[in-house]
Design an enzyme around this catalytic site. Sequence first.
Site, short mmCIF file in Angstrom:
data_model
loop_
_atom_site.label_atom_id
_atom_site.label_comp_id
_atom_site.label_asym_id
_atom_site.label_seq_id
_atom_site.Cartn_x
_atom_site.Cartn_y
_atom_site.Cartn_z
N ASN A 37 23.30 2.31 51.50
CA ASN A 37 23.78 1.91 50.18
C ASN A 37 23.69 3.05 49.16
O ASN A 37 22.76 3.85 49.20
CB ASN A 37 22.97 0.71 49.67
CG ASN A 37 23.26 -0.56 50.45
OD1 ASN A 37 24.31 -0.67 51.07
ND2 ASN A 37 22.34 -1.50 50.41
N HIS A 38 24.65 3.10 48.25
CA HIS A 38 24.66 4.06 47.15
C HIS A 38 24.59 3.28 45.84
O HIS A 38 25.05 2.14 45.77
CB HIS A 38 25.94 4.89 47.18
CG HIS A 38 25.96 5.91 48.27
ND1 HIS A 38 26.47 7.17 48.10
CD2 HIS A 38 25.53 5.86 49.56
CE1 HIS A 38 26.37 7.86 49.23
NE2 HIS A 38 25.81 7.07 50.13
N PRO A 39 24.05 3.88 44.78
CA PRO A 39 24.01 3.19 43.49
C PRO A 39 25.42 3.03 42.93
O PRO A 39 26.26 3.93 43.04
CB PRO A 39 23.17 4.12 42.61
CG PRO A 39 23.29 5.47 43.26
CD PRO A 39 23.42 5.22 44.72
#
Length: 214
Positions: free
Chosen positions: A82-84
């Site tokens: 996951n990425h922000p």
Amino acid sequence: MTAIPSPDTLHPLPDHPRVVMLKPLVKDPRIEVGDYTYYDDPEHATEFEQRNVLYAYGPEKLVIGRYCAIATGTRFIMAGANHPTAGVSTFPFTIFGGDWAERTLDILTAMPTRGDTVVGNDVWFGYDSTVMPGVRIGDGAVIATGSVVVSDVPPYAVVGGNPGRVVKRRFDDADVERMLRAAWWDWPVELVTEHVRTIMTGTPAEIEAIADSR
């Protein structure tokens, strides 16, 4: 004397090293695999942890039940992928350390997670299927070739496509309840062996009858 395969034998088919039992193979404590679940890969069978469980950087676990069949190229994407997305950029500055990490670590650690990825028992994964983080797949499900599973899968459902959708159910509600109550995968292996033909070809009612007579 009856010969029953051992779930602790890494290569259960000596002439086919492409097939490995996962329980004796995996060493990462974040990966839990039940008895008799196997992976089939003609080139990289023993590299399941490295090639098939991806982005396992966090505390989330991959839990797989018993008697699952996992075809070549099946991948489990973990929450570390996951990425922000709260701001204007999705670039993961934090992972590169230094001042970037000091200034942004709290952003990364505060990202929401769907938790562990959990696969039930007797699940069949078709070739090149992908499971996204935090998905839960019910007992007896079938994941069709090339599927991308993005949401939870009910027991005894057949899922296909990208994104994966339930394309049919293997049994009606009453029979699914029978199978879940019988939970043949929890029987002693000697009982499984005694009734293996019925498990492979019988009806939910027949499985329920065996369970009730135990």
